[in-house]
Motif scaffolding. Sequence first.
Motif, mmCIF file in Angstrom:
data_model
loop_
_atom_site.group_PDB
_atom_site.id
_atom_site.type_symbol
_atom_site.label_atom_id
_atom_site.label_comp_id
_atom_site.label_asym_id
_atom_site.label_seq_id
_atom_site.Cartn_x
_atom_site.Cartn_y
_atom_site.Cartn_z
ATOM 1 N N MET A 1 0.878 -1.209 -0.093
ATOM 2 C CA MET A 1 -0.091 0.054 -0.016
ATOM 3 C C MET A 1 0.821 1.155 0.070
ATOM 4 O O MET A 1 1.806 1.194 0.528
ATOM 5 C CB MET A 1 -0.878 0.171 1.314
ATOM 6 N N PRO A 2 0.446 2.296 -0.622
ATOM 7 C CA PRO A 2 1.029 3.640 -0.622
ATOM 8 C C PRO A 2 1.052 4.219 0.654
ATOM 9 O O PRO A 2 0.032 3.916 1.461
ATOM 10 C CB PRO A 2 0.671 4.332 -1.818
ATOM 11 N N ASP A 3 2.119 4.919 1.011
ATOM 12 C CA ASP A 3 2.158 5.453 2.117
ATOM 13 C C ASP A 3 1.039 6.774 2.251
ATOM 14 O O ASP A 3 0.387 7.062 1.109
ATOM 15 C CB ASP A 3 3.246 6.214 2.725
ATOM 16 N N ILE A 4 0.506 7.449 3.225
ATOM 17 C CA ILE A 4 -0.258 8.442 3.375
ATOM 18 C C ILE A 4 0.217 9.669 3.679
ATOM 19 O O ILE A 4 1.292 9.748 4.769
ATOM 20 C CB ILE A 4 -1.653 8.134 4.508
ATOM 21 N N THR A 5 -0.158 10.850 2.985
ATOM 22 C CA THR A 5 0.509 12.245 3.458
ATOM 23 C C THR A 5 -0.325 12.874 4.623
ATOM 24 O O THR A 5 -1.394 12.418 4.958
ATOM 25 C CB THR A 5 0.476 13.165 2.145
ATOM 26 N N PRO A 6 0.508 13.590 5.380
ATOM 27 C CA PRO A 6 -0.468 14.426 6.327
ATOM 28 C C PRO A 6 -1.706 15.054 5.841
ATOM 29 O O PRO A 6 -2.596 15.015 6.428
ATOM 30 C CB PRO A 6 0.591 15.453 6.860
ATOM 31 N N ALA A 7 -1.550 15.664 4.643
ATOM 32 C CA ALA A 7 -2.448 16.520 4.324
ATOM 33 C C ALA A 7 -3.841 15.510 3.794
ATOM 34 O O ALA A 7 -4.894 15.636 4.081
ATOM 35 C CB ALA A 7 -2.226 17.088 3.021
ATOM 36 N N GLU A 8 -3.482 14.476 3.309
ATOM 37 C CA GLU A 8 -4.542 13.400 2.980
ATOM 38 C C GLU A 8 -5.282 12.859 4.183
ATOM 39 O O GLU A 8 -6.585 12.801 4.533
ATOM 40 C CB GLU A 8 -4.127 12.311 2.160
ATOM 41 N N LEU A 9 -4.500 12.441 5.396
ATOM 42 C CA LEU A 9 -4.960 12.371 6.514
ATOM 43 C C LEU A 9 -5.855 13.223 7.103
ATOM 44 O O LEU A 9 -6.922 13.029 7.525
ATOM 45 C CB LEU A 9 -3.609 11.646 7.549
ATOM 46 N N LYS A 10 -5.436 14.446 7.127
ATOM 47 C CA LYS A 10 -6.317 15.700 7.628
ATOM 48 C C LYS A 10 -7.367 15.806 7.071
ATOM 49 O O LYS A 10 -8.582 16.025 7.611
ATOM 50 C CB LYS A 10 -5.411 16.987 8.069
ATOM 51 N N GLN A 11 -7.455 15.624 5.824
ATOM 52 C CA GLN A 11 -8.557 15.786 4.928
ATOM 53 C C GLN A 11 -9.551 14.523 5.160
ATOM 54 O O GLN A 11 -10.663 14.998 5.225
ATOM 55 C CB GLN A 11 -8.340 15.705 3.561
ATOM 56 N N ARG A 12 -9.255 13.396 5.385
ATOM 57 C CA ARG A 12 -10.017 12.253 5.639
ATOM 58 C C ARG A 12 -10.621 12.569 7.053
ATOM 59 O O ARG A 12 -11.808 12.106 7.236
ATOM 60 C CB ARG A 12 -9.413 11.068 5.498
ATOM 61 N N GLN A 13 -9.909 12.999 7.994
ATOM 62 C CA GLN A 13 -10.139 12.995 9.255
ATOM 63 C C GLN A 13 -11.366 14.088 9.264
ATOM 64 O O GLN A 13 -12.460 14.121 9.901
ATOM 65 C CB GLN A 13 -9.150 13.758 10.329
ATOM 66 N N ALA A 14 -11.160 15.402 8.409
ATOM 67 C CA ALA A 14 -12.030 16.380 8.487
ATOM 68 C C ALA A 14 -13.346 15.978 7.860
ATOM 69 O O ALA A 14 -14.602 16.625 8.309
ATOM 70 C CB ALA A 14 -11.495 17.516 7.687
ATOM 71 N N ALA A 15 -13.527 14.965 7.074
ATOM 72 C CA ALA A 15 -14.744 14.614 6.150
ATOM 73 C C ALA A 15 -15.168 13.244 7.330
ATOM 74 O O ALA A 15 -16.181 12.714 6.821
ATOM 75 C CB ALA A 15 -14.312 13.701 5.089
ATOM 76 N N GLY A 16 -14.557 13.198 8.406
ATOM 77 C CA GLY A 16 -15.415 12.310 9.394
ATOM 78 C C GLY A 16 -15.301 10.943 9.373
ATOM 79 O O GLY A 16 -16.127 9.863 9.682
ATOM 80 N N GLU A 17 -14.286 10.340 8.496
ATOM 81 C CA GLU A 17 -14.071 8.938 8.246
ATOM 82 C C GLU A 17 -13.617 8.275 9.445
ATOM 83 O O GLU A 17 -12.951 8.962 10.250
ATOM 84 C CB GLU A 17 -12.857 8.555 7.046
ATOM 85 N N LYS A 18 -14.111 7.042 9.932
ATOM 86 C CA LYS A 18 -13.508 6.243 10.967
ATOM 87 C C LYS A 18 -12.099 5.599 10.509
ATOM 88 O O LYS A 18 -12.170 4.732 9.562
ATOM 89 C CB LYS A 18 -14.569 5.379 11.312
ATOM 90 N N LEU A 19 -10.845 6.022 11.094
ATOM 91 C CA LEU A 19 -9.667 5.582 10.573
ATOM 92 C C LEU A 19 -9.085 4.885 11.852
ATOM 93 O O LEU A 19 -9.320 5.021 12.912
ATOM 94 C CB LEU A 19 -9.002 6.763 10.316
ATOM 95 N N THR A 20 -8.332 3.773 11.609
ATOM 96 C CA THR A 20 -7.454 3.190 12.575
ATOM 97 C C THR A 20 -6.239 3.768 12.325
ATOM 98 O O THR A 20 -5.433 3.556 11.385
ATOM 99 C CB THR A 20 -7.400 1.301 12.280
#
Length: 99
Positions: A1-20
């Motif tokens: 799997m490709p790594d995740i950027t801080p910007a992508e992570l923050k965007q997904r958090q802001a969208a309310g995704e439930k992340l592990t």
Amino acid sequence: MPDITPAELKQRQAAGEKLTIIDVRETWENEEARIEGSQNIPLGTLPQKLDDLDELKNQEIIVHCKGGGRSSSAKAFLSQQGFMNVRNLVGGFQAYQQA
């Protein structure tokens, strides 16, 4: 799997995704500052925690540390243990704080 950027992570958090999100820094580092919703499993204790994570083998797991080195090791270890979707936070917690 490709790594995740801080910007992508923050965007997904802001969208309310439930992340592990697993913070593999030491407990004292996690107590100083942490990513909201993350769980702290220091890298040295990861082998003992595998049974607790077993139900996540086919789900996305995001690992991070301070700068990316320890979490890169955690990603490799989890992948070797059969976890299919492990992503490392590029630049670690430092980059996340600055994003």
